[in-house]
Design a protein around this motif. Structure first.
Motif, PDB file in Angstrom:
ATOM      1  N   GLY A  61       6.180  12.414 -40.530  1.00 26.98           N
ATOM      2  CA  GLY A  61       7.266  11.828 -41.310  1.00 26.98           C
ATOM      3  C   GLY A  61       7.027  12.072 -42.778  1.00 26.98           C
ATOM      4  O   GLY A  61       5.882  12.029 -43.244  1.00 26.98           O
ATOM      5  N   THR A  66      12.576  12.515 -43.267  1.00 20.82           N
ATOM      6  CA  THR A  66      12.684  13.390 -42.100  1.00 20.82           C
ATOM      7  C   THR A  66      11.497  13.188 -41.166  1.00 20.82           C
ATOM      8  O   THR A  66      10.362  13.059 -41.614  1.00 20.82           O
ATOM      9  CB  THR A  66      12.740  14.866 -42.539  1.00 20.82           C
ATOM     10  OG1 THR A  66      13.877  15.051 -43.372  1.00 20.82           O
ATOM     11  CG2 THR A  66      12.837  15.806 -41.346  1.00 20.82           C
ATOM     12  N   ILE A  67      11.795  13.167 -39.870  1.00 21.22           N
ATOM     13  CA  ILE A  67      10.766  13.159 -38.838  1.00 21.22           C
ATOM     14  C   ILE A  67      10.822  14.511 -38.142  1.00 21.22           C
ATOM     15  O   ILE A  67      11.905  14.986 -37.787  1.00 21.22           O
ATOM     16  CB  ILE A  67      11.006  12.041 -37.797  1.00 21.22           C
ATOM     17  CG1 ILE A  67      10.915  10.659 -38.443  1.00 21.22           C
ATOM     18  CG2 ILE A  67      10.021  12.163 -36.631  1.00 21.22           C
ATOM     19  CD1 ILE A  67      11.377   9.537 -37.544  1.00 21.22           C
ATOM     20  N   THR A  84      16.149   9.440 -41.652  1.00 22.51           N
ATOM     21  CA  THR A  84      15.793   8.301 -40.809  1.00 22.51           C
ATOM     22  C   THR A  84      15.510   7.038 -41.614  1.00 22.51           C
ATOM     23  O   THR A  84      15.756   5.938 -41.140  1.00 22.51           O
ATOM     24  CB  THR A  84      14.566   8.619 -39.944  1.00 22.51           C
ATOM     25  OG1 THR A  84      13.460   8.921 -40.799  1.00 22.51           O
ATOM     26  CG2 THR A  84      14.839   9.787 -39.011  1.00 22.51           C
ATOM     27  N   VAL A  89       9.451   7.962 -44.580  1.00 15.41           N
ATOM     28  CA  VAL A  89       8.926   7.447 -43.317  1.00 15.41           C
ATOM     29  C   VAL A  89       7.449   7.142 -43.536  1.00 15.41           C
ATOM     30  O   VAL A  89       6.672   8.036 -43.868  1.00 15.41           O
ATOM     31  CB  VAL A  89       9.080   8.486 -42.177  1.00 15.41           C
ATOM     32  CG1 VAL A  89       8.563   7.918 -40.864  1.00 15.41           C
ATOM     33  CG2 VAL A  89      10.520   8.952 -42.048  1.00 15.41           C
ATOM     34  N   LEU A  92       4.764   6.094 -37.763  1.00 13.79           N
ATOM     35  CA  LEU A  92       5.375   6.594 -36.533  1.00 13.79           C
ATOM     36  C   LEU A  92       4.523   6.189 -35.339  1.00 13.79           C
ATOM     37  O   LEU A  92       3.301   6.114 -35.447  1.00 13.79           O
ATOM     38  CB  LEU A  92       5.471   8.123 -36.557  1.00 13.79           C
ATOM     39  CG  LEU A  92       6.423   8.736 -37.563  1.00 13.79           C
ATOM     40  CD1 LEU A  92       6.122  10.218 -37.741  1.00 13.79           C
ATOM     41  CD2 LEU A  92       7.858   8.534 -37.119  1.00 13.79           C
ATOM     42  N   SER A 104       9.819   4.383 -35.796  1.00 15.45           N
ATOM     43  CA  SER A 104       9.502   4.728 -37.181  1.00 15.45           C
ATOM     44  C   SER A 104       9.708   3.503 -38.057  1.00 15.45           C
ATOM     45  O   SER A 104      10.518   2.633 -37.757  1.00 15.45           O
ATOM     46  CB  SER A 104      10.387   5.872 -37.674  1.00 15.45           C
ATOM     47  OG  SER A 104      11.747   5.481 -37.728  1.00 15.45           O
ATOM     48  N   GLY A 106       9.713   2.339 -42.473  1.00 17.45           N
ATOM     49  CA  GLY A 106       9.781   2.979 -43.772  1.00 17.45           C
ATOM     50  C   GLY A 106       9.887   2.066 -44.965  1.00 17.45           C
ATOM     51  O   GLY A 106       9.812   0.835 -44.854  1.00 17.45           O
TER      52      GLY A 106
END
Length: 147
Positions: A61, A66-67, A84, A89, A92, A104, A106
């Motif tokens: 992440g 973005t993952i 996401t 992020v 995870l 996830s 954040g």
């Protein structure tokens, strides 16, 4: 550490994800893509990494939210899930009961469950008043329920 204990994954501010041998402490050059300097990467700083329960995949992440899901042996990006989390992020965790979902957390104070086949958000958990820095699954004895 990978669940099988053989590999350590790192993510860095330059956007790279690298895999290291836990025995030697050296970059895993038995993986062709790393041997050829074809590293796994994001366009922004990598803030977290996690292995799948079977050690075949790794998730990363980044600060852009973005993952990415990677195949450890081939180095191929299997799934890219954009936007996401706002501002990145931070954590995870693959579902231990199915390899088709990932949690996830954040900077936006949210926890989200994502489907890995569709890339869609399946569930959102609200309630934190600050960053979500770490997440994991906990099972009651004898039960295996999703988060």
């Amino acid at each position: 550490f990978s669940p099988d204990g053989t590999t350590i994954a790192t993510g860095s501010v330059d956007g790279f994800v690298e895999l290291w041998s836990s025995d030697t402490g050296k970059l895993r050059t038995d993986l062709e893509y790393q041997k050829n300097d074809e590293l796994l990467m994001h366009s922004d700083a990598v803030l977290c990494v996690a292995f799948s329960p079977g050690s075949e995949r790794i998730a990363s992440g980044c600060k852009a939210g973005t993952i990415k899901i990677w195949n450890v042996e081939s180095g191929k990006c299997l799934k890219k899930i954009k936007r996401t989390h706002d501002k990145g992020v931070l954590t995870l965790c693959f579902s231990p009961t199915t390899e088709n979902a990932i949690l996830s957390g954040g900077h936006d104070h949210m926890i989200r469950l994502h489907g890995l086949q569709s890339g869609n958000m399946l569930k959102e958990l609200r309630g934190h008043s600050s960053y979500v820095n770490s997440i994991c699954y906990l099972f009651k004895k004898g039960k295996k329920n999703e988060s």
